[in-house]
Design a protein around this motif. Sequence first.
Motif, PDB file in Angstrom:
ATOM      1  N   LYS A  95       0.810  -1.478   0.005  1.00 30.08           N
ATOM      2  CA  LYS A  95       0.034   0.035  -0.075  1.00 30.08           C
ATOM      3  C   LYS A  95       0.849   1.264   0.106  1.00 30.08           C
ATOM      4  CE  LYS A  95      -4.124   2.173   1.869  1.00 30.08           C
ATOM      5  NZ  LYS A  95      -5.308   2.048   2.907  1.00 30.08           N
ATOM      6  N   ASP A  96       0.566   2.033  -1.014  1.00 31.05           N
ATOM      7  CA  ASP A  96       1.513   3.616  -1.221  1.00 31.05           C
ATOM      8  C   ASP A  96       3.094   3.163  -1.455  1.00 31.05           C
ATOM      9  OD1 ASP A  96      -0.700   5.068  -0.798  1.00 31.05           O
ATOM     10  OD2 ASP A  96      -0.789   5.009   1.041  1.00 31.05           O
ATOM     11  N   VAL A  97       3.240   1.830  -1.865  1.00 30.70           N
ATOM     12  CA  VAL A  97       4.573   1.813  -2.193  1.00 30.70           C
ATOM     13  C   VAL A  97       4.613   1.203  -3.589  1.00 30.70           C
ATOM     14  CG1 VAL A  97       6.811   0.192  -1.868  1.00 30.70           C
ATOM     15  CG2 VAL A  97       5.123   0.811   0.242  1.00 30.70           C
ATOM     16  N   TYR A  98       5.301   2.144  -4.225  1.00 29.13           N
ATOM     17  CA  TYR A  98       5.379   1.846  -5.938  1.00 29.13           C
ATOM     18  C   TYR A  98       6.581   1.767  -6.459  1.00 29.13           C
ATOM     19  CZ  TYR A  98       0.632   3.928  -5.191  1.00 29.13           C
ATOM     20  OH  TYR A  98      -0.642   4.536  -4.811  1.00 29.13           O
ATOM     21  N   ASP A  99       6.533   0.641  -7.412  1.00 26.04           N
ATOM     22  CA  ASP A  99       7.896   0.291  -8.346  1.00 26.04           C
ATOM     23  C   ASP A  99       7.750   0.642  -9.540  1.00 26.04           C
ATOM     24  OD1 ASP A  99      10.236  -0.688  -9.175  1.00 26.04           O
ATOM     25  OD2 ASP A  99       9.860  -2.642  -8.272  1.00 26.04           O
ATOM     26  N   PHE A 100       8.310   1.654 -10.096  1.00 27.30           N
ATOM     27  CA  PHE A 100       8.259   2.211 -11.411  1.00 27.30           C
ATOM     28  C   PHE A 100       9.953   1.906 -12.089  1.00 27.30           C
ATOM     29  CE2 PHE A 100       4.060   3.473 -10.822  1.00 27.30           C
ATOM     30  CZ  PHE A 100       3.957   4.339  -9.924  1.00 27.30           C
ATOM     31  N   THR A 101      10.378   1.182 -11.351  1.00 26.40           N
ATOM     32  CA  THR A 101      11.764   1.143 -12.119  1.00 26.40           C
ATOM     33  C   THR A 101      11.714   0.393 -13.515  1.00 26.40           C
ATOM     34  OG1 THR A 101      12.774   0.397  -9.990  1.00 26.40           O
ATOM     35  CG2 THR A 101      14.176  -0.147 -11.687  1.00 26.40           C
ATOM     36  N   SER A 102      11.008  -0.397 -13.712  1.00 26.33           N
ATOM     37  CA  SER A 102      10.860  -0.881 -15.292  1.00 26.33           C
ATOM     38  C   SER A 102      10.510  -0.055 -15.977  1.00 26.33           C
ATOM     39  CB  SER A 102       9.992  -2.341 -15.157  1.00 26.33           C
ATOM     40  OG  SER A 102       9.811  -2.611 -16.467  1.00 26.33           O
ATOM     41  N   ILE A 103       9.471   0.687 -15.731  1.00 23.67           N
ATOM     42  CA  ILE A 103       8.732   1.811 -16.727  1.00 23.67           C
ATOM     43  C   ILE A 103       9.911   2.837 -16.894  1.00 23.67           C
ATOM     44  CG2 ILE A 103       7.319   3.651 -17.021  1.00 23.67           C
ATOM     45  CD1 ILE A 103       5.319   2.037 -15.327  1.00 23.67           C
ATOM     46  N   ASP A 104      10.789   3.426 -16.066  1.00 24.90           N
ATOM     47  CA  ASP A 104      11.628   4.298 -16.150  1.00 24.90           C
ATOM     48  C   ASP A 104      12.755   3.848 -16.816  1.00 24.90           C
ATOM     49  OD1 ASP A 104      10.287   5.772 -14.128  1.00 24.90           O
ATOM     50  OD2 ASP A 104      11.616   5.545 -12.520  1.00 24.90           O
ATOM     51  N   GLN A 105      13.052   2.663 -16.605  1.00 28.57           N
ATOM     52  CA  GLN A 105      14.321   2.142 -17.820  1.00 28.57           C
ATOM     53  C   GLN A 105      14.020   2.221 -18.901  1.00 28.57           C
ATOM     54  OE1 GLN A 105      15.324  -1.503 -15.654  1.00 28.57           O
ATOM     55  NE2 GLN A 105      16.530  -0.562 -14.295  1.00 28.57           N
ATOM     56  N   ARG A 106      12.621   1.551 -19.478  1.00 34.99           N
ATOM     57  CA  ARG A 106      12.207   1.362 -20.748  1.00 34.99           C
ATOM     58  C   ARG A 106      12.095   2.720 -21.519  1.00 34.99           C
ATOM     59  NH1 ARG A 106      13.032  -3.009 -18.560  1.00 34.99           N
ATOM     60  NH2 ARG A 106      15.034  -2.022 -18.931  1.00 34.99           N
ATOM     61  N   LEU A 107      11.549   3.677 -20.705  1.00 40.69           N
ATOM     62  CA  LEU A 107      11.157   4.888 -21.085  1.00 40.69           C
ATOM     63  C   LEU A 107      12.584   5.689 -21.603  1.00 40.69           C
ATOM     64  CD1 LEU A 107       8.937   6.974 -21.792  1.00 40.69           C
ATOM     65  CD2 LEU A 107       9.055   7.680 -19.305  1.00 40.69           C
ATOM     66  N   ALA A 108      13.582   5.542 -20.632  1.00 44.86           N
ATOM     67  CA  ALA A 108      14.879   6.176 -21.003  1.00 44.86           C
ATOM     68  C   ALA A 108      15.379   5.636 -22.351  1.00 44.86           C
ATOM     69  CB  ALA A 108      15.912   6.040 -19.708  1.00 44.86           C
ATOM     70  N   GLU A 109      15.356   4.279 -22.268  1.00 47.23           N
ATOM     71  CA  GLU A 109      15.923   3.501 -23.500  1.00 47.23           C
ATOM     72  C   GLU A 109      15.341   3.840 -24.784  1.00 47.23           C
ATOM     73  OE1 GLU A 109      17.169  -0.291 -20.577  1.00 47.23           O
ATOM     74  OE2 GLU A 109      15.346  -0.514 -22.082  1.00 47.23           O
ATOM     75  N   LEU A 110      13.949   3.975 -24.781  1.00 48.08           N
ATOM     76  CA  LEU A 110      13.195   4.421 -25.913  1.00 48.08           C
ATOM     77  C   LEU A 110      13.336   5.847 -26.114  1.00 48.08           C
ATOM     78  CD1 LEU A 110       9.704   2.636 -24.791  1.00 48.08           C
ATOM     79  CD2 LEU A 110      11.046   1.997 -26.969  1.00 48.08           C
ATOM     80  N   ALA A 111      13.633   6.629 -25.409  1.00 48.00           N
ATOM     81  CA  ALA A 111      13.788   7.885 -25.670  1.00 48.00           C
ATOM     82  C   ALA A 111      15.213   8.241 -26.232  1.00 48.00           C
ATOM     83  CB  ALA A 111      13.745   8.990 -24.477  1.00 48.00           C
ATOM     84  N   ALA A 112      16.147   7.502 -26.027  1.00 49.83           N
ATOM     85  CA  ALA A 112      17.441   7.580 -26.439  1.00 49.83           C
ATOM     86  C   ALA A 112      17.413   7.372 -28.070  1.00 49.83           C
ATOM     87  CB  ALA A 112      18.327   6.461 -25.780  1.00 49.83           C
ATOM     88  N   ILE A 113      16.357   6.384 -28.382  1.00 52.37           N
ATOM     89  CA  ILE A 113      16.358   6.195 -29.795  1.00 52.37           C
ATOM     90  C   ILE A 113      14.990   6.685 -30.632  1.00 52.37           C
ATOM     91  CG2 ILE A 113      17.489   3.751 -29.627  1.00 52.37           C
ATOM     92  CD1 ILE A 113      14.819   2.424 -29.741  1.00 52.37           C
ATOM     93  N   GLY A 114      14.417   7.832 -29.658  1.00 50.49           N
ATOM     94  CA  GLY A 114      13.685   8.403 -30.380  1.00 50.49           C
ATOM     95  C   GLY A 114      12.129   7.669 -30.775  1.00 50.49           C
TER      96      GLY A 114
END
Length: 382
Positions: A95-114
């Motif tokens: 409860k109220d403990v969130y894990d967005f590590t996977s989303i953050d990593q995929r988002l950074a990788e995708l942004a790097a290739i547009g």
Amino acid sequence: MSVIITLIKPSFLIAVRQKQHSAGLVLFFTISAFLFSHSTIANPVKWHPGHYYTILGLGKNDPKYMTQVYKELKATPALRGIQIRYFWAELETAKDVYDFTSIDQRLAELAAIGKRLVIQVQTKSFVPIGKPTGKLVPDYLKTSEYEGGEFAYSSHGSTAPRGYNIALWNSQVHDRLVELFRVMGERYNSHPYFEGIGMIETAYGEPIVSQPAHQLSKFYENLLSVHQKMRAYFPNTMTIQEVNYPHPILESFVRRLKEMGTALSGPDVFKDEPGLNRNAVRNAPRGIYHFYPELSGIIPLAPQVMHKNYMNTRNDGAGSVPTVPEIFAFARDNLKSNYIFWTRNPKYYSKVLELLNGPDIARDPFGGLNSICPKVYTSCVD
């Protein structure tokens, strides 16, 4: 991308907090229509229509798998990004403990290739034959306060579970799901490569344990309420709902999505599926496919091509085996798609890449799909 960063101001991230068999469903939607006022979205929305991969669930955190996906994305200009699915329990571990590590990593990788990211929060699971399903809801929801948080469902009168759906009729389950989207909106709404966020299909399933009739109406009332709040938490980002069944709710449910500015999606592109194509005969409600052309240019249209869609034009296998160009043509011409999400099925994705790298699609930045900014948005930004 500086245009997006300039236009999407921090003030837009303020969360607006708000608190709430067939014949019964229709009555509910008639009575509750006043809850949702018709208005356009007052903020510019990120808008990058075209083709997206939906990657396999277990692959999203596998470096080897994702390296191959990125290689294909870079080699295929018509692929504008990927959709990744997460169970609620993967994102809120307690409860109220969130894990967005996977989303953050995929988002950074995708942004790097547009390339761009779309997230689907799965609030319904499907039990593969002979395999366990992933954990659907956080453990704290599996208590009496939340009425167990989920329920087992089946189909065709079977008592064998086909999966689990969330107990969304429960007001506290509703509030916890809203809180998840509030937190995600604060984190991702202003990110220029976070393209969209959505929820899984509306089909309820047949509860294995009998439920009172009012729970079904309350489930859909709360689902619409969640989406109303999602639009507030993601004012500059496309929000999406997969809609397929039950038939009696479709007319009113889709109208509410239109009024909110929520994109219409669906879990399948089956050109011959009777239930999805059903005509209104003798006051019987229409299938969901009839709503797509009526909403073209008004809200985003974003169907999903799932595993079975590559194999047959009907879910029961009684149709024909389609080609990938035939699937594309139906999604483009009949469903008037702005976005198409192609499941990266190991047996068929090479055919998808062949289609998307063909000259007619490759030369079009939008892959042959309708790119006009929907009327529900005051403006779209690239």
